[in-house]
Design a protein around this motif. Structure first.
Motif, PDB file in Angstrom:
ATOM      1  N   LEU A  19      11.658 -42.172  10.429  1.00 36.61           N
ATOM      2  CA  LEU A  19      13.111 -42.063  10.358  1.00 36.61           C
ATOM      3  C   LEU A  19      13.701 -41.807  11.746  1.00 36.61           C
ATOM      4  N   LYS A  20      13.022 -40.983  12.516  1.00 36.80           N
ATOM      5  CA  LYS A  20      13.481 -40.689  13.870  1.00 36.80           C
ATOM      6  C   LYS A  20      13.517 -41.953  14.721  1.00 36.80           C
ATOM      7  N   GLN A  21      12.567 -42.859  14.463  1.00 36.56           N
ATOM      8  CA  GLN A  21      12.500 -44.107  15.220  1.00 36.56           C
ATOM      9  C   GLN A  21      13.447 -45.174  14.673  1.00 36.56           C
ATOM     10  N   GLY A  22      14.225 -44.841  13.673  1.00 40.18           N
ATOM     11  CA  GLY A  22      15.207 -45.772  13.144  1.00 40.18           C
ATOM     12  C   GLY A  22      14.655 -46.780  12.161  1.00 40.18           C
ATOM     13  N   VAL A  23      13.492 -46.517  11.584  1.00 40.68           N
ATOM     14  CA  VAL A  23      12.892 -47.446  10.631  1.00 40.68           C
ATOM     15  C   VAL A  23      13.731 -47.487   9.357  1.00 40.68           C
ATOM     16  N   ASP A  24      14.081 -48.687   8.922  1.00 41.72           N
ATOM     17  CA  ASP A  24      14.849 -48.822   7.686  1.00 41.72           C
ATOM     18  C   ASP A  24      14.137 -49.692   6.648  1.00 41.72           C
ATOM     19  N   ARG A  25      13.009 -50.315   7.031  1.00 42.91           N
ATOM     20  CA  ARG A  25      12.279 -51.153   6.073  1.00 42.91           C
ATOM     21  C   ARG A  25      10.806 -51.158   6.432  1.00 42.91           C
ATOM     22  N   ILE A  26       9.967 -51.089   5.404  1.00 41.01           N
ATOM     23  CA  ILE A  26       8.516 -51.135   5.565  1.00 41.01           C
ATOM     24  C   ILE A  26       7.976 -52.208   4.630  1.00 41.01           C
ATOM     25  N   PHE A  27       7.048 -53.009   5.126  1.00 41.07           N
ATOM     26  CA  PHE A  27       6.351 -54.003   4.312  1.00 41.07           C
ATOM     27  C   PHE A  27       4.931 -53.503   4.072  1.00 41.07           C
ATOM     28  N   CYS A  28       4.467 -53.603   2.835  1.00 43.58           N
ATOM     29  CA  CYS A  28       3.165 -53.012   2.542  1.00 43.58           C
ATOM     30  C   CYS A  28       2.487 -53.707   1.378  1.00 43.58           C
ATOM     31  N   VAL A  29       1.186 -53.458   1.264  1.00 48.16           N
ATOM     32  CA  VAL A  29       0.432 -53.588   0.026  1.00 48.16           C
ATOM     33  C   VAL A  29      -0.156 -52.200  -0.205  1.00 48.16           C
ATOM     34  N   PRO A  30       0.124 -51.559  -1.324  1.00 48.37           N
ATOM     35  CA  PRO A  30      -0.290 -50.166  -1.505  1.00 48.37           C
ATOM     36  C   PRO A  30      -1.806 -50.023  -1.525  1.00 48.37           C
ATOM     37  N   GLY A  31      -2.277 -48.862  -1.054  1.00 49.73           N
ATOM     38  CA  GLY A  31      -3.712 -48.575  -1.048  1.00 49.73           C
ATOM     39  C   GLY A  31      -3.951 -47.093  -1.216  1.00 49.73           C
ATOM     40  N   GLU A  32      -5.090 -46.766  -1.809  1.00 51.92           N
ATOM     41  CA  GLU A  32      -5.374 -45.350  -2.060  1.00 51.92           C
ATOM     42  C   GLU A  32      -5.574 -44.562  -0.781  1.00 51.92           C
ATOM     43  N   SER A  33      -5.858 -45.257   0.329  1.00 55.56           N
ATOM     44  CA  SER A  33      -6.123 -44.556   1.582  1.00 55.56           C
ATOM     45  C   SER A  33      -4.869 -43.952   2.198  1.00 55.56           C
ATOM     46  N   TYR A  34      -3.688 -44.362   1.750  1.00 55.60           N
ATOM     47  CA  TYR A  34      -2.466 -43.744   2.294  1.00 55.60           C
ATOM     48  C   TYR A  34      -1.485 -43.360   1.181  1.00 55.60           C
ATOM     49  N   LEU A  35      -2.023 -42.940   0.053  1.00 55.62           N
ATOM     50  CA  LEU A  35      -1.172 -42.522  -1.064  1.00 55.62           C
ATOM     51  C   LEU A  35      -0.180 -41.416  -0.698  1.00 55.62           C
ATOM     52  N   GLY A  67      10.532 -58.161  13.135  1.00 55.18           N
ATOM     53  CA  GLY A  67      10.573 -57.862  14.568  1.00 55.18           C
ATOM     54  C   GLY A  67      11.265 -58.955  15.358  1.00 55.18           C
ATOM     55  N   LYS A  68      10.998 -60.208  15.006  1.00 57.87           N
ATOM     56  CA  LYS A  68      11.664 -61.321  15.685  1.00 57.87           C
ATOM     57  C   LYS A  68      13.171 -61.289  15.430  1.00 57.87           C
ATOM     58  N   LEU A  69      13.555 -61.001  14.197  1.00 56.42           N
ATOM     59  CA  LEU A  69      14.971 -61.059  13.813  1.00 56.42           C
ATOM     60  C   LEU A  69      15.802 -59.927  14.413  1.00 56.42           C
ATOM     61  N   THR A  70      15.218 -58.757  14.521  1.00 58.48           N
ATOM     62  CA  THR A  70      15.986 -57.575  14.914  1.00 58.48           C
ATOM     63  C   THR A  70      15.730 -57.102  16.332  1.00 58.48           C
ATOM     64  N   GLY A  71      14.583 -57.475  16.910  1.00 60.22           N
ATOM     65  CA  GLY A  71      14.207 -56.928  18.205  1.00 60.22           C
ATOM     66  C   GLY A  71      13.611 -55.543  18.111  1.00 60.22           C
ATOM     67  N   ARG A  72      13.573 -54.961  16.906  1.00 60.89           N
ATOM     68  CA  ARG A  72      12.952 -53.655  16.683  1.00 60.89           C
ATOM     69  C   ARG A  72      11.572 -53.862  16.059  1.00 60.89           C
ATOM     70  N   PRO A  73      10.674 -52.912  16.218  1.00 55.83           N
ATOM     71  CA  PRO A  73       9.341 -53.113  15.657  1.00 55.83           C
ATOM     72  C   PRO A  73       9.357 -53.278  14.146  1.00 55.83           C
ATOM     73  N   GLY A  74       8.732 -54.343  13.668  1.00 54.68           N
ATOM     74  CA  GLY A  74       8.493 -54.485  12.243  1.00 54.68           C
ATOM     75  C   GLY A  74       7.391 -53.530  11.832  1.00 54.68           C
ATOM     76  N   ILE A  75       7.497 -52.948  10.638  1.00 53.32           N
ATOM     77  CA  ILE A  75       6.558 -51.907  10.204  1.00 53.32           C
ATOM     78  C   ILE A  75       5.767 -52.404   8.997  1.00 53.32           C
ATOM     79  N   CYS A  76       4.462 -52.206   9.076  1.00 51.98           N
ATOM     80  CA  CYS A  76       3.564 -52.655   8.018  1.00 51.98           C
ATOM     81  C   CYS A  76       2.567 -51.538   7.710  1.00 51.98           C
ATOM     82  N   PHE A  77       2.316 -51.299   6.424  1.00 52.09           N
ATOM     83  CA  PHE A  77       1.286 -50.354   5.985  1.00 52.09           C
ATOM     84  C   PHE A  77       0.264 -51.112   5.142  1.00 52.09           C
ATOM     85  N   VAL A  78      -1.009 -50.951   5.485  1.00 53.18           N
ATOM     86  CA  VAL A  78      -2.086 -51.579   4.710  1.00 53.18           C
ATOM     87  C   VAL A  78      -3.228 -50.587   4.558  1.00 53.18           C
TER      88      VAL A  78
END
Length: 560
Positions: A19-35, A67-78
């Motif tokens: 949130l501090k870094q301004g993240v407003d969207r995360i793309f993921c496939v859920p996994g038990e390793s980061y529940l 990331g391409k569209l916004t210039g901000r880092p795209g965020i992914c959790f796997v």
């Protein structure tokens, strides 16, 4: 000063840092390793939108598109193991495309490390050649430090991907009450020096036929406007590097074409004819330079001004007469401010280069029932100028790149890494990022099935996208090379495809199959009028293997 006043889990600290870094969207496939992270995101679901994808490659590609569209880092959790290996294609694309991206990978607990625990991989080692930085966080108290560095690294210089591995036990571990969350990362601009701009002015004054090539990461609409102003004032044609066609308006009189795969021979000749090349942002990679044959390293016959955000890129392949370590935005602004005039003296040169480009838009006569050039041109004419166009890799993309002039930045999303399967997930990310803009995803039959399952993601999030699948029953690019190298020895390149339109309907989308161009316009209107996403399957002639070549012609040349 930001601090937590109560003890929290590592996962809570991580999400607070996002949130501090301004993240407003995360793309993921859920996994038990980061529940625990999913649990922490539940509490901020009004601030961070979680997009659940169907395969990690799709999630990583969506993060790259963001990331391409916004210039901000795209965020992914796997998750670990298979999740991370599936997602690696998106990391490779982000690296080659210079896209800011941060991917978090769940990892086995610290007590399990180095025993080849369930799905254990050394992710710092695995992603070292694919990312700008890859590391593992083994102390939850240092999460703010690592996350800030990850975002800063992703944005710095030549943008790119960062991978952080998260042992699952640090996410559940209780952290002390006073944890500094740090400050948001910021993209740092570096500009040319006065001495460098003065030298460039001198080179321009001496040049009769300058030509500019733009590309790379860190671009913006403002950078494009500055480049256009510079080109207009000094009389310079501007070409774009591979899949960076939307960096300047293609309809502008100073635009001279696209140095992509199979570039127009006239443009290649113009590049060779130029006496001064000004390269801004582009690395001058293999595809843009036609396998390093159009521009042979290390020294060119032309005078070379090479401007790039990463000083280590300068001199890596090409030895420039004037190298400048500067970000695209700052460099473009400096170029726009350069005094001098050259437009009148070079007017014929600019006009000739632009005329070459305009000739590439002319469609040759075709006897095919469904001419892909005609279909792309009709789509372009029907849709708004700011439509976002996505594609992956394959021969079908040649028709898109040639017959869809791009007018606004950012309206093109395509992988310079040459990765198949990019277009479908990129379109989902594009529509979620800009819901009021039209989005069209192009794919070949082979390309589509590499990430076509993300149609389910489009349906789940009500993303109204037009998917266009060109079906010629083969891996077209590989068949083209095969026919050239081993004529009449076809093996391993034929495809038996599903009914793509029926597949789309199974996902809840509108789907139609078009075999004749006479049916196209009506099918397009029905697709655009559909309440949700739609898919048009275009059945194309398998003999028409590229924009300019047929299989028959390839065989004739190979056997001559």
């Amino acid at each position: 000063m930001d601090s937590a006043n109560t003890s929290r889990r590592g996962a809570d600290i991580l999400v607070s840092c996002l949130l501090k870094q301004g993240v407003d969207r995360i793309f993921c496939v859920p996994g038990e390793s980061y529940l625990p992270v999913l649990d922490a995101l539940h509490d901020v679901r009004d601030e961070i939108d979680l997009v659940v994808c169907r395969q990690e490659g799709g999630a990583a590609n969506m993060a790259d598109a963001y990331g391409k569209l916004t210039g901000r880092p795209g965020i992914c959790f796997v998750t670990r193991g298979p999740g991370a290996t599936n997602a690696s294609i998106g990391i490779h694309t982000a690296f080659q495309d210079s896209t800011p991206l941060v991917m978090f990978v769940g990892q086995v607990g610290r007590g399990m490390k180095d025993r080849e625990g369930f799905q254990e991989v050394d992710f710092a080692a695995m992603f070292a050649p694919l990312a700008k930085w890859a590391a593992e966080v083994n102390d939850p108290n240092r999460l703010p430090e690592y996350i800030h560095r990850a975002f800063q690294t992703a944005l710095a210089g030549r943008p790119g991907p960062v991978v952080l591995s998260l042992p699952e036990d640090i996410l559940s571990e209780i952290v002390g009450p006073e944890i500094e969350l740090g400050v948001p990362a910021a993209r740092l601009e570096s500009a040319p020096t006065p001495a460098q701009t003065e030298r460039l002015s001198q080179l321009l004054e001496a040049s009769q036929k300058p030509l500019m090539i733009v590309g790379g990461g860190g671009w913006s609409a403002e950078a494009g406007r500055h480049v256009v102003a510079f080109a207009e004032r000094h009389g310079i044609p501007v070409a774009t590097s591979l899949r960076c066609q939307d960096y300047v308006p293609n309809t502008h009189p100073n635009h001279c074409g696209h140095l992509g795969i199979g570039a127009d021979p006239a443009l290649v000749a113009r590049v060779k004819e130029a006496d001064l090349l000004i390269v801004l942002g582009a690395r001058l990679g293999e595809m843009t330079t036609a396998g390093y044959e159009m521009l042979r390293p290390p020294r060119l016959t032309q005078t070379l001004v090479h401007i790039h955000a990463d000083p280590e890129e300068l001199g890596r392949v090409y030895q420039a007469d004037l190298p400048m370590a500067a970000t695209a935005g700052a460099a473009a602004a400096a170029l726009a401010a350069l005094p001098g005039e050259g437009a009148d003296a070079r007017a014929s040169w600019v006009a000739a280069c632009h005329a070459d480009y305009k000739r590439t838009l002319e469609r040759p006569k075709s006897s095919a029932k469904l001419d892909l050039a005609d279909a792309v041109s009709r789509l372009k004419a029907r849709l708004p100028a700011d439509t976002i166009v996505t594609n992956g890799a394959g021969n079908y993309a040649g028709w898109v790149h040639r017959y869809w002039p791009f007018e606004t930045y950012r309206s093109q999303l395509a992988p310079t890494s040459g990765a198949m399967g990019y277009g479908v997930p990129a379109a989902v990310a594009a529509k979620l990022t800009f819901p009021n803009r039209e989005v069209v995803a192009f794919a070949g039959d082979g390309c589509f099935l590499m990430n076509g399952q993300e149609l389910a993601t489009a349906a789940q999030y009500d993303a109204k996208i037009l998917f266009v699948v060109a079906n010629n029953g083969m891996y077209g690019t590989i068949r083209m090379h095969q026919e050239r190298e081993f004529p009449r020895r076809v093996y391993g390149t034929d495809l038996k495809n599903p009914d793509f339109a029926a597949l789309a309907r199974a996902y809840g989308l509108h789907g139609e199959r078009v075999e004749d161009i006479a049916e196209f316009d009506a099918a397009l209107e029905r697709s655009l009028a559909a309440p949700g996403a739609a898919l048009l399957e275009l059945v194309t002639d398998p003999d028409v293997i590229s924009v300019r070549t047929t299989i028959a012609a390839l065989r004739q040349r190979a056997l001559a």
